[in-house]
Enzyme design. Structure first.
Site, PDB file in Angstrom:
ATOM      1  N   TYR A  67      16.379  50.882   4.451  1.00  0.00           N
ATOM      2  CA  TYR A  67      17.056  51.852   5.633  1.00  0.00           C
ATOM      3  C   TYR A  67      17.077  53.156   5.042  1.00  0.00           C
ATOM      4  CZ  TYR A  67      20.223  52.817   9.449  1.00  0.00           C
ATOM      5  OH  TYR A  67      20.876  53.291  10.404  1.00  0.00           O
ATOM      6  N   LYS A 123      13.126  50.602   7.796  1.00  0.00           N
ATOM      7  CA  LYS A 123      13.641  51.110   8.779  1.00  0.00           C
ATOM      8  C   LYS A 123      13.511  52.703   8.758  1.00  0.00           C
ATOM      9  CE  LYS A 123      18.073  50.952  11.616  1.00  0.00           C
ATOM     10  NZ  LYS A 123      19.339  50.542  11.782  1.00  0.00           N
ATOM     11  N   VAL A 130      14.191  47.886  15.197  1.00  0.00           N
ATOM     12  CA  VAL A 130      15.529  47.460  14.985  1.00  0.00           C
ATOM     13  C   VAL A 130      16.454  48.317  16.128  1.00  0.00           C
ATOM     14  CG1 VAL A 130      17.588  47.465  13.182  1.00  0.00           C
ATOM     15  CG2 VAL A 130      15.160  47.488  12.321  1.00  0.00           C
TER      16      VAL A 130
END
Length: 301
Positions: free
Chosen positions: A132, A160, A202
């Site tokens: 992330y 992400k 996401v």
């Protein structure tokens, strides 16, 4: 490995502040029934840092119980690497399909520390990892050189991408090809990211509008950009609510109106009231009144 729409689901609470397993199961099922490809629990939308490790595993277990064969990822985001490793091991034991790992929540790690932390958490959980990268919210940027270093470790399968720089998606794909699945993590850049090749989304507002989110993804991947863009333009004012300090309160309020849920949050967050609440309520009602019809052949895409 992780392509498609992965809602970052919200955590549901009862009026006394305890976890509401039944409402989570209902809400998570709405996502999956709409065609989402998996679930991500206990992220910023799921108020992960406000939950104990035991509570996070409870949320994971609820998601696993309704997900069937679809993957459920646990977000690992703690102040210390030691705590992150402990949660990663617990998630693996409970049956998580993978981890979404925030390198550091409080201390802003340098490149050496960021790479070492990601490697330590990946080794502890021994599961596939989605990195992330969110330099705005967490002030730790997972850069090109870090991805190059991490590419030699098979645990790292996806990123992400939440830098808020749409050029990053193309840069990662140009540099690494299909080494990493790239998933956009910024709702109001999703169409842009998907059209330049991002593998997935996401998603935040998906919690309230999963069918529209899935439709945009499927239509883009089918090359039906004009149809996707009509839905995306309608969706944009709602998607903007994801890019805010108050994203959790925003999205939970939208869920309360559009998905018959509630907007309970855990302090220090507090549910919206006054003018801010009225503005979001008006926006959601306008959006529901103008909700576009979705193509009838989506199930074939």
């Amino acid at each position: 490995m992780w392509k498609g729409v992965y809602p970052a689901v919200t955590t549901k609470f009862k009026p006394d502040g305890s976890l509401d397993h039944d409402e989570m199961a209902r809400s998570f099922s709405l996502q999956l029934d709409a065609g989402c490809d998996g679930l991500i629990v206990c992220g910023s939308l799921g108020e992960g840092p406000m939950l104990s490790h035991a509570e996070r595993i409870e949320v994971l277990d609820v998601a696993l119980a309704v997900a069937g064969t679809k993957p459920v990822l646990m977000t690992v985001a703690d102040a210390s690497t030691q705590a992150s490793c402990s949660l990663a091991r617990a998630a693996q034991k409970s049956g998580a399909a993978g981890l979404m790992v925030v390198p550091s929540m409080v201390y802003h790690t340098d490149e050496r520390e960021t790479v070492a932390t990601l490697k330590a958490v990946a080794a502890a959980g021994d599961l596939p990892v989605m990195i992330y990268s969110n330099r705005l919210a967490y002030r730790v940027d997972v850069t090109h050189s870090m991805l190059e270093t991490l590419a030699g470790d098979d645990h790292f399968v996806a990123i992400k991408e939440s830098s808020d720089d749409i050029r990053r998606t193309t840069e990662i794909l140009n540099a690494f090809g299909e080494r990493y699945d790239v998933l956009t993590g910024v709702d109001n850049l999703a169409f842009e990211a998907l059209t330049v090749g991002a593998h997935g989304w996401v998603a935040g507002l998906c919690c309230a509008f999963p069918a529209e989110t899935v439709a945009i993804y499927k239509l883009v991947k089918a090359g039906r950009y004009d149809e996707a863009l009509v839905i995306y333009r309608w969706f944009r004012p709602l998607l903007d609510l994801d890019v805010s300090t108050y994203l959790v309160q925003n999205i939970k309020l939208v869920e309360a109106i559009a998905a018959d849920s509630n907007d309970r949050v855990r302090m220090p967050r507090m549910a919206h009231e006054g003018e801010r609440r009225s503005q979001i309520e008006s926006l959601v009602k306008r959006s529901l009144d103008t909700r576009p019809a979705l193509p009838s052949d989506l199930h074939l895409l």
